[in-house]
Write a protein that holds these residues in place. Sequence first.
Motif, PDB file in Angstrom:
ATOM      1  N   LEU A   1       0.818  -1.204   0.000  1.00  0.00           N
ATOM      2  CA  LEU A   1       0.000   0.000   0.000  1.00  0.00           C
ATOM      3  C   LEU A   1       0.857   1.261   0.000  1.00  0.00           C
ATOM      4  O   LEU A   1       0.494   2.260  -0.626  1.00  0.00           O
ATOM      5  N   ALA A   2       2.023   1.222   0.659  1.00  0.00           N
ATOM      6  CA  ALA A   2       2.943   2.363   0.604  1.00  0.00           C
ATOM      7  C   ALA A   2       3.409   2.576  -0.836  1.00  0.00           C
ATOM      8  O   ALA A   2       3.485   3.719  -1.307  1.00  0.00           O
ATOM      9  N   ALA A   3       3.695   1.498  -1.556  1.00  0.00           N
ATOM     10  CA  ALA A   3       4.082   1.609  -2.970  1.00  0.00           C
ATOM     11  C   ALA A   3       2.938   2.212  -3.786  1.00  0.00           C
ATOM     12  O   ALA A   3       3.164   3.082  -4.640  1.00  0.00           O
ATOM     13  N   CYS A   4       1.716   1.773  -3.527  1.00  0.00           N
ATOM     14  CA  CYS A   4       0.558   2.334  -4.233  1.00  0.00           C
ATOM     15  C   CYS A   4       0.443   3.832  -3.988  1.00  0.00           C
ATOM     16  O   CYS A   4       0.178   4.594  -4.919  1.00  0.00           O
ATOM     17  N   ALA A   5       0.649   4.252  -2.741  1.00  0.00           N
ATOM     18  CA  ALA A   5       0.552   5.675  -2.408  1.00  0.00           C
ATOM     19  C   ALA A   5       1.621   6.477  -3.139  1.00  0.00           C
ATOM     20  O   ALA A   5       1.349   7.567  -3.649  1.00  0.00           O
ATOM     21  N   LEU A   6       2.831   5.943  -3.213  1.00  0.00           N
ATOM     22  CA  LEU A   6       3.895   6.643  -3.945  1.00  0.00           C
ATOM     23  C   LEU A   6       3.533   6.758  -5.419  1.00  0.00           C
ATOM     24  O   LEU A   6       3.686   7.821  -6.022  1.00  0.00           O
ATOM     25  N   LEU A   7       3.055   5.675  -6.008  1.00  0.00           N
ATOM     26  CA  LEU A   7       2.722   5.683  -7.430  1.00  0.00           C
ATOM     27  C   LEU A   7       1.476   6.509  -7.734  1.00  0.00           C
ATOM     28  O   LEU A   7       1.277   6.912  -8.874  1.00  0.00           O
ATOM     29  N   ASP A   8       0.658   6.794  -6.717  1.00  0.00           N
ATOM     30  CA  ASP A   8      -0.502   7.668  -6.903  1.00  0.00           C
ATOM     31  C   ASP A   8      -0.098   9.140  -7.036  1.00  0.00           C
ATOM     32  O   ASP A   8      -0.875   9.951  -7.522  1.00  0.00           O
ATOM     33  N   LEU A   9       1.112   9.469  -6.591  1.00  0.00           N
ATOM     34  CA  LEU A   9       1.585  10.851  -6.676  1.00  0.00           C
ATOM     35  C   LEU A   9       1.826  11.239  -8.137  1.00  0.00           C
ATOM     36  O   LEU A   9       2.084  10.372  -8.978  1.00  0.00           O
TER      37      LEU A   9
END
Length: 170
Positions: A114-122
């Motif tokens: 989920l941390a990776a998803c949040a980064l890629l959402d930027l």
Amino acid sequence: LYLESWQRQRKVTINGVDHVDPGIAQVLAVGREAIRPTIAKLALEVHRKQLQDGGTKDDCADIPERDIVFAFHEISRHVHADTLRAYLEERAGLLVGREPGVYAFVHRSFQEYLAACALLDLDDGEEALLACARTDPLWWREVFLLGIGSYRRHRGSAIRLLKDLLEDAP
């Protein structure tokens, strides 16, 4: 799958009477599409804080209840903390209680995904993912790998990110 399970309503029987237990999207009165980015942002924040606090890679970060309430308050201003707390305690799966007022993701890899998803959402998600991997390669290793692993249809982007990272390697 955890996220889907957490969002889905389900039928429960209490004292022989069937009831519908609402999913988190219904509890918050928001669209299901708002849940994943919210929980991903929370995962990124706690993952960063865990590093700053000297946490280990072996365990999930502790998440104070107030941080969870604040995260969901951003998408659903009317949710009451007691309602959210009851939901978290009765519908274990995505987040689990560790002690009163403290929760954690069900598994470390879920926190990292989920941390990776949040980064890629930027807007500059790929660069943010690279920056984390460069800052502390051991801490961000799984986040980076799970991030580039999510590029199933865009292998070129994943390969470029790997090349960018490897150019800086000794």
